[in-house]
Design a protein around this motif. Structure first.
Motif, PDB file in Angstrom:
ATOM      1  N   HIS A   1     -44.725  18.697  34.031  1.00 16.84           N
ATOM      2  CA  HIS A   1     -45.066  17.579  33.148  1.00 16.84           C
ATOM      3  C   HIS A   1     -44.329  17.715  31.831  1.00 16.84           C
ATOM      4  CE1 HIS A   1     -48.066  20.601  31.837  1.00 16.84           C
ATOM      5  NE2 HIS A   1     -48.032  20.004  30.678  1.00 16.84           N
ATOM      6  N   TYR A   2     -44.088  16.570  31.207  1.00 16.10           N
ATOM      7  CA  TYR A   2     -43.470  16.517  29.896  1.00 16.10           C
ATOM      8  C   TYR A   2     -44.553  16.359  28.834  1.00 16.10           C
ATOM      9  CZ  TYR A   2     -38.462  15.981  30.928  1.00 16.10           C
ATOM     10  OH  TYR A   2     -37.154  16.191  31.291  1.00 16.10           O
ATOM     11  N   ARG A   3     -44.305  16.998  27.704  1.00 12.53           N
ATOM     12  CA  ARG A   3     -45.119  16.783  26.505  1.00 12.53           C
ATOM     13  C   ARG A   3     -44.188  16.299  25.416  1.00 12.53           C
ATOM     14  NH1 ARG A   3     -46.968  22.102  25.156  1.00 12.53           N
ATOM     15  NH2 ARG A   3     -45.222  22.254  23.709  1.00 12.53           N
ATOM     16  N   LEU A   4     -44.621  15.289  24.679  1.00  7.98           N
ATOM     17  CA  LEU A   4     -43.810  14.748  23.597  1.00  7.98           C
ATOM     18  C   LEU A   4     -44.400  15.197  22.270  1.00  7.98           C
ATOM     19  CD1 LEU A   4     -41.420  12.969  22.776  1.00  7.98           C
ATOM     20  CD2 LEU A   4     -42.949  10.987  22.839  1.00  7.98           C
ATOM     21  N   ASP A   5     -43.660  16.045  21.572  1.00  6.39           N
ATOM     22  CA  ASP A   5     -44.077  16.555  20.271  1.00  6.39           C
ATOM     23  C   ASP A   5     -43.166  15.957  19.208  1.00  6.39           C
ATOM     24  OD1 ASP A   5     -46.049  18.378  21.369  1.00  6.39           O
ATOM     25  OD2 ASP A   5     -44.369  19.618  21.999  1.00  6.39           O
ATOM     26  N   GLY A   6     -43.618  14.904  18.568  1.00  2.97           N
ATOM     27  CA  GLY A   6     -42.764  14.219  17.606  1.00  2.97           C
ATOM     28  C   GLY A   6     -41.545  13.658  18.291  1.00  2.97           C
ATOM     29  N   ALA A   7     -40.362  14.160  17.921  1.00  2.00           N
ATOM     30  CA  ALA A   7     -39.110  13.666  18.500  1.00  2.00           C
ATOM     31  C   ALA A   7     -38.602  14.540  19.627  1.00  2.00           C
ATOM     32  CB  ALA A   7     -38.045  13.556  17.413  1.00  2.00           C
ATOM     33  N   LYS A   8     -39.374  15.549  20.046  1.00  2.00           N
ATOM     34  CA  LYS A   8     -38.896  16.509  21.035  1.00  2.00           C
ATOM     35  C   LYS A   8     -39.731  16.475  22.307  1.00  2.00           C
ATOM     36  CE  LYS A   8     -37.099  19.805  17.614  1.00  2.00           C
ATOM     37  NZ  LYS A   8     -37.165  21.212  17.137  1.00  2.00           N
ATOM     38  N   LEU A   9     -39.018  16.440  23.438  1.00  2.94           N
ATOM     39  CA  LEU A   9     -39.665  16.548  24.747  1.00  2.94           C
ATOM     40  C   LEU A   9     -39.710  18.006  25.177  1.00  2.94           C
ATOM     41  CD1 LEU A   9     -38.088  13.671  26.887  1.00  2.94           C
ATOM     42  CD2 LEU A   9     -40.529  13.960  26.392  1.00  2.94           C
ATOM     43  N   THR A  10     -40.835  18.408  25.743  1.00  2.00           N
ATOM     44  CA  THR A  10     -40.962  19.743  26.321  1.00  2.00           C
ATOM     45  C   THR A  10     -41.324  19.607  27.784  1.00  2.00           C
ATOM     46  OG1 THR A  10     -41.698  20.713  24.225  1.00  2.00           O
ATOM     47  CG2 THR A  10     -42.177  21.949  26.230  1.00  2.00           C
ATOM     48  N   LEU A  11     -40.524  20.208  28.651  1.00  8.25           N
ATOM     49  CA  LEU A  11     -40.798  20.217  30.081  1.00  8.25           C
ATOM     50  C   LEU A  11     -41.540  21.506  30.425  1.00  8.25           C
ATOM     51  CD1 LEU A  11     -40.398  18.961  32.916  1.00  8.25           C
ATOM     52  CD2 LEU A  11     -38.299  20.314  33.099  1.00  8.25           C
ATOM     53  N   MET A  12     -42.686  21.363  31.090  1.00  8.34           N
ATOM     54  CA  MET A  12     -43.513  22.504  31.454  1.00  8.34           C
ATOM     55  C   MET A  12     -43.673  22.528  32.971  1.00  8.34           C
ATOM     56  SD  MET A  12     -46.312  22.069  28.372  1.00  8.34           S
ATOM     57  CE  MET A  12     -46.852  23.782  28.405  1.00  8.34           C
ATOM     58  N   PHE A  13     -43.388  23.686  33.574  1.00  8.07           N
ATOM     59  CA  PHE A  13     -43.508  23.813  35.021  1.00  8.07           C
ATOM     60  C   PHE A  13     -43.607  25.284  35.387  1.00  8.07           C
ATOM     61  CE2 PHE A  13     -39.077  24.124  33.992  1.00  8.07           C
ATOM     62  CZ  PHE A  13     -38.493  24.963  34.923  1.00  8.07           C
ATOM     63  N   ASP A  14     -44.084  25.540  36.600  1.00  5.45           N
ATOM     64  CA  ASP A  14     -44.248  26.906  37.104  1.00  5.45           C
ATOM     65  C   ASP A  14     -43.314  27.149  38.283  1.00  5.45           C
ATOM     66  OD1 ASP A  14     -46.247  27.384  35.262  1.00  5.45           O
ATOM     67  OD2 ASP A  14     -47.890  27.001  36.664  1.00  5.45           O
ATOM     68  N   LEU A  15     -42.789  28.356  38.353  1.00  6.81           N
ATOM     69  CA  LEU A  15     -41.974  28.793  39.485  1.00  6.81           C
ATOM     70  C   LEU A  15     -42.672  29.979  40.142  1.00  6.81           C
ATOM     71  CD1 LEU A  15     -38.379  28.679  37.932  1.00  6.81           C
ATOM     72  CD2 LEU A  15     -39.436  27.003  39.471  1.00  6.81           C
ATOM     73  N   THR A  16     -43.045  29.812  41.405  1.00  8.50           N
ATOM     74  CA  THR A  16     -43.689  30.869  42.168  1.00  8.50           C
ATOM     75  C   THR A  16     -42.634  31.601  42.986  1.00  8.50           C
ATOM     76  OG1 THR A  16     -45.760  29.627  42.308  1.00  8.50           O
ATOM     77  CG2 THR A  16     -45.433  31.389  43.921  1.00  8.50           C
ATOM     78  N   LEU A  17     -42.627  32.922  42.904  1.00  6.93           N
ATOM     79  CA  LEU A  17     -41.653  33.711  43.659  1.00  6.93           C
ATOM     80  C   LEU A  17     -42.001  33.686  45.149  1.00  6.93           C
ATOM     81  CD1 LEU A  17     -41.349  34.762  40.694  1.00  6.93           C
ATOM     82  CD2 LEU A  17     -40.780  36.989  41.697  1.00  6.93           C
ATOM     83  N   GLN A  18     -40.984  33.464  45.982  1.00  5.48           N
ATOM     84  CA  GLN A  18     -41.221  33.509  47.424  1.00  5.48           C
ATOM     85  C   GLN A  18     -41.674  34.885  47.868  1.00  5.48           C
ATOM     86  OE1 GLN A  18     -38.061  32.052  49.898  1.00  5.48           O
ATOM     87  NE2 GLN A  18     -38.252  29.936  49.191  1.00  5.48           N
ATOM     88  N   HIS A  19     -41.143  35.902  47.226  1.00  8.17           N
ATOM     89  CA  HIS A  19     -41.529  37.275  47.539  1.00  8.17           C
ATOM     90  C   HIS A  19     -41.886  37.978  46.233  1.00  8.17           C
ATOM     91  CE1 HIS A  19     -40.040  36.694  51.603  1.00  8.17           C
ATOM     92  NE2 HIS A  19     -38.902  36.227  51.090  1.00  8.17           N
ATOM     93  N   PRO A  20     -43.170  38.223  45.991  1.00  7.55           N
ATOM     94  CA  PRO A  20     -43.578  38.895  44.751  1.00  7.55           C
ATOM     95  C   PRO A  20     -42.834  40.215  44.563  1.00  7.55           C
ATOM     96  CG  PRO A  20     -45.490  38.029  45.910  1.00  7.55           C
ATOM     97  CD  PRO A  20     -44.322  37.851  46.837  1.00  7.55           C
ATOM     98  N   ILE A  21     -42.553  40.531  43.317  1.00  3.72           N
ATOM     99  CA  ILE A  21     -41.784  41.731  42.980  1.00  3.72           C
ATOM    100  C   ILE A  21     -42.743  42.869  42.642  1.00  3.72           C
ATOM    101  CG2 ILE A  21     -40.125  42.745  41.390  1.00  3.72           C
ATOM    102  CD1 ILE A  21     -39.049  39.907  40.906  1.00  3.72           C
ATOM    103  N   PRO A  22     -42.677  43.989  43.376  1.00  5.34           N
ATOM    104  CA  PRO A  22     -43.521  45.135  43.022  1.00  5.34           C
ATOM    105  C   PRO A  22     -43.150  45.675  41.644  1.00  5.34           C
ATOM    106  CG  PRO A  22     -42.571  45.379  45.230  1.00  5.34           C
ATOM    107  CD  PRO A  22     -41.859  44.244  44.574  1.00  5.34           C
TER     108      PRO A  22
END
Length: 207
Positions: free
Chosen positions: A106-127
């Protein structure tokens, strides 16, 4: 909507300079894990005001429609970045770890700036016992400068913080490489390996 160009980082913005980069992203990243593994990255990427304005140009940002507009833009931005490995390299030694395909964000609009927020899940968790764990985020052609502005812009989830520490390593391009980047005209995408030369690295040391 701008179906081409909604890949967040590939806007051709007409800036009054003749050098790379042409757009700037300030990043915050949370590295998440539990039970002895790194499992996910939570991203917040804030665009500069001019790129933000270009992204919203022609879009319906009326109070009644802005949420729907931002949700649609974020969906396309995250979806399109799949082809570029989300501009993110999570590395163990020389091996790059893949991410679960996602279009959620999702995007958040803070004044004149857009912030893109998202999560990346690792296919294989790292020990956490792995050695040489590193994180890099960059746009390959260096059309966009992506930067953690300070070390605290990278954080660890509560459990990881008990076992790990992070170090922000700055890039050291040569004078010749800096001059080359500055010489690339605004209407030329440039070298697809250039971004790596200017990329910061996060090193994780865990015990």
């Amino acid at each position: 909507m701008k179906r081409y160009g909604l890949l967040l980082l590939m806007f051709w913005v007409c800036l009054p300079v003749q050098a790379h980069p042409h757009s700037w992203i300030s990043m915050k990243t949370k590295i998440v894990g539990s039970d002895g593994y790194i499992t996910k990255l939570s991203m917040a990427w804030q665009m500069d005001p001019m790129t933000s304005a270009y992204a919203l140009d022609g879009e319906d940002v009326s109070p009644a429609k802005i949420k729907k507009t931002l949700d649609a833009l974020a969906y396309e931005a995250v979806s399109n970045m799949y082809q570029q490995h989300y501009l993110t390299q999570m590395l163990v030694g020389n091996k790059s770890i893949d991410f679960v395909k996602t279009s959620k964000g999702h995007y958040r609009l803070d004044g004149a700036k857009l912030t893109l927020m998202f999560d990346l899940t690792l296919q294989h968790p790292i020990p956490l016992s792995s050695s040489d764990i590193r994180l890099q985020v960059y746009e390959p052609t260096y059309y966009v400068d992506m930067e953690w502005q300070k070390a605290s812009d990278v954080s660890l989830s509560e459990q990881l913080a008990k076992q790990c520490k992070t170090t922000l390593v700055q890039p050291h391009p040569t004078a010749k490489q800096i001059s080359y980047a500055a010489s690339i005209p605004i209407d030329v995408t440039g070298d697809p390996d250039l971004g790596n030369l200017f990329a910061q690295t996060i090193k994780l040391d865990c015990h």
